[in-house]
Design a protein around this motif. Structure first.
Motif, short mmCIF file in Angstrom:
data_model
loop_
_atom_site.label_atom_id
_atom_site.label_comp_id
_atom_site.label_asym_id
_atom_site.label_seq_id
_atom_site.Cartn_x
_atom_site.Cartn_y
_atom_site.Cartn_z
N GLN A 144 0.84 -1.21 0.00
CA GLN A 144 0.00 0.00 0.00
C GLN A 144 0.87 1.26 0.00
O GLN A 144 0.43 2.33 0.38
N TRP A 145 2.12 1.12 -0.45
CA TRP A 145 3.04 2.25 -0.38
C TRP A 145 2.59 3.44 -1.22
O TRP A 145 2.92 4.58 -0.90
N ASN A 147 -0.13 4.70 -1.32
CA ASN A 147 -1.07 5.53 -0.55
C ASN A 147 -0.37 6.39 0.51
O ASN A 147 -1.01 7.24 1.12
N CYS A 148 0.93 6.14 0.73
CA CYS A 148 1.68 6.94 1.71
C CYS A 148 2.02 8.29 1.09
O CYS A 148 2.63 8.35 0.02
N ARG A 149 1.65 9.37 1.75
CA ARG A 149 1.87 10.71 1.23
C ARG A 149 2.66 11.55 2.23
O ARG A 149 2.45 11.45 3.44
N GLY A 158 4.09 11.07 -2.98
CA GLY A 158 4.08 9.69 -2.53
C GLY A 158 5.49 9.13 -2.45
O GLY A 158 6.46 9.75 -2.88
N ILE A 159 5.59 7.93 -1.90
CA ILE A 159 6.88 7.26 -1.80
C ILE A 159 7.51 7.07 -3.18
O ILE A 159 8.71 7.30 -3.37
#
Length: 200
Positions: A144-145, A147-149, A158-159
């Motif tokens: 789910q990377w 979705n990381c902000r 994002g990543i």
């Protein structure tokens, strides 16, 4: 099968890669199509020249013209596709595209001035670039990377955006390092001529 057909298969792979990226907005599993497109692109782009050499049908001028004109076209398609995916912002994808094209232009300059066609800088070349994108696609599918902000200057990154930015910086850095190295070589090969006021 001809070398031209293989070249066009490579272009088809790039289009498939971009389509997979764009469709990933609705389902990340479409990134498998993107990765398949990268494999097809690698197959066509890597074997077209080899086939011509094995069959002794090489056309150095025409081959250089077709291959590298279409290479520029295909990398544009793939980077724009990546910018339309949920993993990368379009501006980050275009920055990576700019870095790749600048390095490509430098390669063509070296081909003309040094009669040396350089495919890799450091340990990175087109094959490694494709492999890195396939790995990124796979990670995006199973984590789910994306979705990381992170908020930087009021903008959300994002990543994978940060990773794309690092890749772009690396491409520009390789270009600058090679420029500084070759500048010394060309300066010695083509030294400054002494000024002669009597010629005026």
């Amino acid at each position: 099968m001809t070398s031209d057909i293989l070249t066009y298969i490579g272009v088809l792979g790039a289009v498939l890669c971009a389509v997979g990226f764009a469709l990933a907005q609705w389902n990340l599993l479409y990134l498998w199509i993107s990765s398949l497109g990268l494999v097809i692109n690698w197959f066509g782009d890597s074997l077209d020249g080899t086939l011509a050499r094995v069959r002794e049908t090489s056309r150095p001028v025409y081959g250089f013209f077709i291959d590298h004109t279409l290479d520029a076209f295909t990398i544009c398609i793939m980077c724009i596709g990546a910018g339309l995916s949920p993993m990368f912002r379009l501006d980050i994808a275009l920055l990576a595209l700019a870095g790749y094209l600048v390095l490509s232009i430098y390669t063509y300059i070296g081909t003309i001035l040094k009669d040396e066609f350089r495919l890799t800088y450091g340990s990175m070349g087109p094959t490694e670039f494709r492999l890195a994108v396939i790995i990124i696609n796979t990670v995006a599918i199973y984590t789910q990377w994306q979705n990381c902000r992170i908020q930087i200057g009021g903008q959300a990154f994002g990543i994978f955006d940060i990773l794309g930015f690092c890749i772009a910086v690396l491409l520009f850095a390789m270009n600058i390092c090679q420029f500084l190295k070759d500048r010394k070589y060309f300066s010695e090969k083509d030294p400054v001529k002494p000024y002669n006021p009597n010629k005026e």
